[in-house]
Design a protein around this motif. Structure first.
Motif, PDB file in Angstrom:
ATOM      1  N   THR A 173      -4.361  27.620  17.407  1.00 31.90           N
ATOM      2  CA  THR A 173      -5.075  28.883  17.229  1.00 31.90           C
ATOM      3  C   THR A 173      -5.949  28.883  15.977  1.00 31.90           C
ATOM      4  O   THR A 173      -6.670  29.818  15.716  1.00 31.90           O
ATOM      5  N   ARG A 174      -5.865  27.804  15.215  1.00 29.22           N
ATOM      6  CA  ARG A 174      -6.655  27.717  13.998  1.00 29.22           C
ATOM      7  C   ARG A 174      -7.965  26.972  14.228  1.00 29.22           C
ATOM      8  O   ARG A 174      -8.991  27.310  13.663  1.00 29.22           O
ATOM      9  N   CYS A 175      -7.942  25.941  15.061  1.00 30.22           N
ATOM     10  CA  CYS A 175      -9.145  25.118  15.231  1.00 30.22           C
ATOM     11  C   CYS A 175      -9.503  24.889  16.689  1.00 30.22           C
ATOM     12  O   CYS A 175     -10.490  24.219  16.975  1.00 30.22           O
ATOM     13  N   ALA A 191      -8.021  23.118  18.925  1.00 33.23           N
ATOM     14  CA  ALA A 191      -7.634  21.818  19.476  1.00 33.23           C
ATOM     15  C   ALA A 191      -6.592  21.994  20.589  1.00 33.23           C
ATOM     16  O   ALA A 191      -5.781  22.914  20.545  1.00 33.23           O
ATOM     17  N   PRO A 192      -6.624  21.111  21.574  1.00 37.03           N
ATOM     18  CA  PRO A 192      -5.604  21.178  22.616  1.00 37.03           C
ATOM     19  C   PRO A 192      -4.260  20.686  22.074  1.00 37.03           C
ATOM     20  O   PRO A 192      -4.210  20.028  21.033  1.00 37.03           O
ATOM     21  N   PHE A 193      -3.219  21.016  22.762  1.00 38.90           N
ATOM     22  CA  PHE A 193      -1.885  20.443  22.514  1.00 38.90           C
ATOM     23  C   PHE A 193      -1.254  20.838  21.175  1.00 38.90           C
ATOM     24  O   PHE A 193      -0.327  20.204  20.730  1.00 38.90           O
ATOM     25  N   GLY A 194      -1.761  21.865  20.515  1.00 35.43           N
ATOM     26  CA  GLY A 194      -1.088  22.321  19.295  1.00 35.43           C
ATOM     27  C   GLY A 194      -0.348  23.593  19.627  1.00 35.43           C
ATOM     28  O   GLY A 194      -0.962  24.639  19.683  1.00 35.43           O
ATOM     29  N   ASP A 195       0.945  23.537  19.851  1.00 36.85           N
ATOM     30  CA  ASP A 195       1.627  24.709  20.382  1.00 36.85           C
ATOM     31  C   ASP A 195       1.498  25.908  19.472  1.00 36.85           C
ATOM     32  O   ASP A 195       1.390  27.035  19.920  1.00 36.85           O
ATOM     33  N   LEU A 196       1.504  25.688  18.191  1.00 37.14           N
ATOM     34  CA  LEU A 196       1.165  26.783  17.293  1.00 37.14           C
ATOM     35  C   LEU A 196      -0.062  26.350  16.502  1.00 37.14           C
ATOM     36  O   LEU A 196      -1.120  26.926  16.591  1.00 37.14           O
ATOM     37  N   LEU A 197       0.091  25.259  15.766  1.00 38.69           N
ATOM     38  CA  LEU A 197      -1.048  24.651  15.085  1.00 38.69           C
ATOM     39  C   LEU A 197      -1.068  23.185  15.475  1.00 38.69           C
ATOM     40  O   LEU A 197      -0.037  22.590  15.761  1.00 38.69           O
ATOM     41  N   CYS A 198      -2.262  22.597  15.469  1.00 36.58           N
ATOM     42  CA  CYS A 198      -2.347  21.194  15.846  1.00 36.58           C
ATOM     43  C   CYS A 198      -1.829  20.313  14.707  1.00 36.58           C
ATOM     44  O   CYS A 198      -1.549  20.783  13.622  1.00 36.58           O
ATOM     45  N   THR A 199      -1.714  19.025  14.959  1.00 32.35           N
ATOM     46  CA  THR A 199      -1.171  18.128  13.939  1.00 32.35           C
ATOM     47  C   THR A 199      -2.040  18.116  12.686  1.00 32.35           C
ATOM     48  O   THR A 199      -1.534  17.951  11.583  1.00 32.35           O
ATOM     49  N   GLU A 200      -3.349  18.329  12.850  1.00 27.64           N
ATOM     50  CA  GLU A 200      -4.219  18.339  11.672  1.00 27.64           C
ATOM     51  C   GLU A 200      -4.059  19.624  10.878  1.00 27.64           C
ATOM     52  O   GLU A 200      -3.982  19.611   9.662  1.00 27.64           O
ATOM     53  N   SER A 246      -8.462  23.692   5.664  1.00 27.15           N
ATOM     54  CA  SER A 246      -8.216  24.929   4.949  1.00 27.15           C
ATOM     55  C   SER A 246      -9.400  25.879   5.044  1.00 27.15           C
ATOM     56  O   SER A 246      -9.222  27.089   5.120  1.00 27.15           O
ATOM     57  N   ALA A 247     -10.609  25.323   5.084  1.00 28.08           N
ATOM     58  CA  ALA A 247     -11.783  26.188   5.204  1.00 28.08           C
ATOM     59  C   ALA A 247     -11.717  26.986   6.495  1.00 28.08           C
ATOM     60  O   ALA A 247     -11.984  28.181   6.528  1.00 28.08           O
ATOM     61  N   MET A 248     -11.292  26.309   7.560  1.00 32.12           N
ATOM     62  CA  MET A 248     -11.208  26.990   8.849  1.00 32.12           C
ATOM     63  C   MET A 248     -10.133  28.054   8.861  1.00 32.12           C
ATOM     64  O   MET A 248     -10.324  29.137   9.381  1.00 32.12           O
ATOM     65  N   SER A 249      -8.986  27.720   8.304  1.00 33.60           N
ATOM     66  CA  SER A 249      -7.894  28.678   8.375  1.00 33.60           C
ATOM     67  C   SER A 249      -8.164  29.900   7.507  1.00 33.60           C
ATOM     68  O   SER A 249      -7.705  30.992   7.801  1.00 33.60           O
ATOM     69  N   GLU A 250      -8.916  29.713   6.425  1.00 32.13           N
ATOM     70  CA  GLU A 250      -9.217  30.865   5.579  1.00 32.13           C
ATOM     71  C   GLU A 250     -10.295  31.744   6.190  1.00 32.13           C
ATOM     72  O   GLU A 250     -10.284  32.962   6.039  1.00 32.13           O
ATOM     73  N   ALA A 251     -11.235  31.110   6.856  1.00 32.21           N
ATOM     74  CA  ALA A 251     -12.405  31.868   7.297  1.00 32.21           C
ATOM     75  C   ALA A 251     -12.230  32.487   8.680  1.00 32.21           C
ATOM     76  O   ALA A 251     -12.706  33.578   8.936  1.00 32.21           O
ATOM     77  N   LEU A 252     -11.551  31.785   9.558  1.00 35.15           N
ATOM     78  CA  LEU A 252     -11.428  32.246  10.937  1.00 35.15           C
ATOM     79  C   LEU A 252     -10.046  32.816  11.184  1.00 35.15           C
ATOM     80  O   LEU A 252      -9.051  32.237  10.767  1.00 35.15           O
TER      81      LEU A 252
END
Ligand SMILES: [Zn+2]
Ligand SMILES: [Zn+2]
Length: 268
Positions: A71-73, A75-84, A92-98
């Protein structure tokens, strides 16, 4: 809001949404429009004559299941967040902004060709189909994953898009995301807000990841009143996420209450 295609729930086998029955299948509409075209139409994904996007190419899309995506980026297959995204300090830029992010499909055959045909070969008739792909993705996501992506479309006050630079606009003769945002807004009933302008002229596709991150800094300016609004920001491809993050951060800086991102394709 009604689904015009419902292709995603069909292809993902997630069960039909309740409002799809009266509507024409996507491939049929594409085929019909192809017959109406003056010049012989070829599939943007595989060059086969007949439809702008053929049935095989539609079926070949690697759709991203919103119940199991990051839900942060997006990406497929990240049940909550992906491995990255789940590694401390990355994206971090993505998680802060989006606030949330999703994408229709993985950037794999046939999407690279379709997007190239649209952006670089000037096949502008693809715009309404790409808009419908985005629309169905958002609609599908909020229905099948309400706890993760609920209201991503129905809760948006306005739709914004990642704008082209002036140089790209001149080269292509149109703003490729604006041309998708307009039919997206017609389908969804969510108003369009042409909120951002972009400076700079670099074509980012030839750059490495780090270079992209740096070049994307400070390139957007908000030119509409976004204060207190919940925005859905659309773009074509998420690679590192730097573009989406930078555009979103600018909207937040200008006072947007929330920004969710949706892209046609996610490089993964
Ligand atoms: Zn095809
Ligand atoms: Zn992620």
């Amino acid at each position: 809001m009604k689904s015009h295609l419902n292709i995603l729930s069909r292809l993902q086998g997630a069960g039909a949404l309740p409002f799809a029955d009266e509507l024409l299948p996507f491939a049929e509409r594409v085929a019909r429009e192809a017959l109406e075209a003056l010049s012989p139409t070829r599939c943007a994904g595989c060059e086969r004559a007949g439809a702008l996007i053929c049935q095989d190419c539609l079926a070949a899309l690697t759709l991203i299941d919103p119940r199991h995506s990051c839900t942060r980026c997006g990406a497929p297959f990240g049940d909550l967040l992906c491995t990255e995204c789940s590694v401390e300090g990355t994206s971090s830029a993505m998680s802060e902004a989006l606030d949330r992010c999703l994408a229709c499909a993985v950037y794999a055959h046939p999407l690279p060709r379709i997007i190239k045909a649209y952006k670089d070969a000037g096949e502008r008739r693809l715009a309404p189909y790409l808009a419908e792909l985005l629309y169905d993705t958002a609609l599908h996501a909020q229905v099948v994953a309400p706890e993760r992506l609920g209201g991503v479309l129905s809760g948006a006050d306005a739709v914004a898009f990642v704008p082209a630079t002036a140089a790209a606009f001149r080269r292509r003769g149109f703003d490729h995301m604006e041309a998708i945002a307009r039919p997206f807004c017609e389908l969804s009933g969510v108003p369009l807000l042409d909120a951002l302008v972009k400076y700079g002229h670099g074509d980012q596709r030839e750059l490495g990841r780090e270079e992209r991150r740096e070049r994307a800094q400070g390139m957007y300016e908000t030119v509409e009143d976004v204060h207190g609004r919940r925005l859905l920001l659309i773009d074509d491809v998420i690679t590192t996420g730097a573009t989406m993050a930078t555009a979103s951060a600018e909207l937040k800086r200008a006072g947007a209450a929330a920004v969710d991102g949706i892209a046609i394709a996610r490089v993964w």
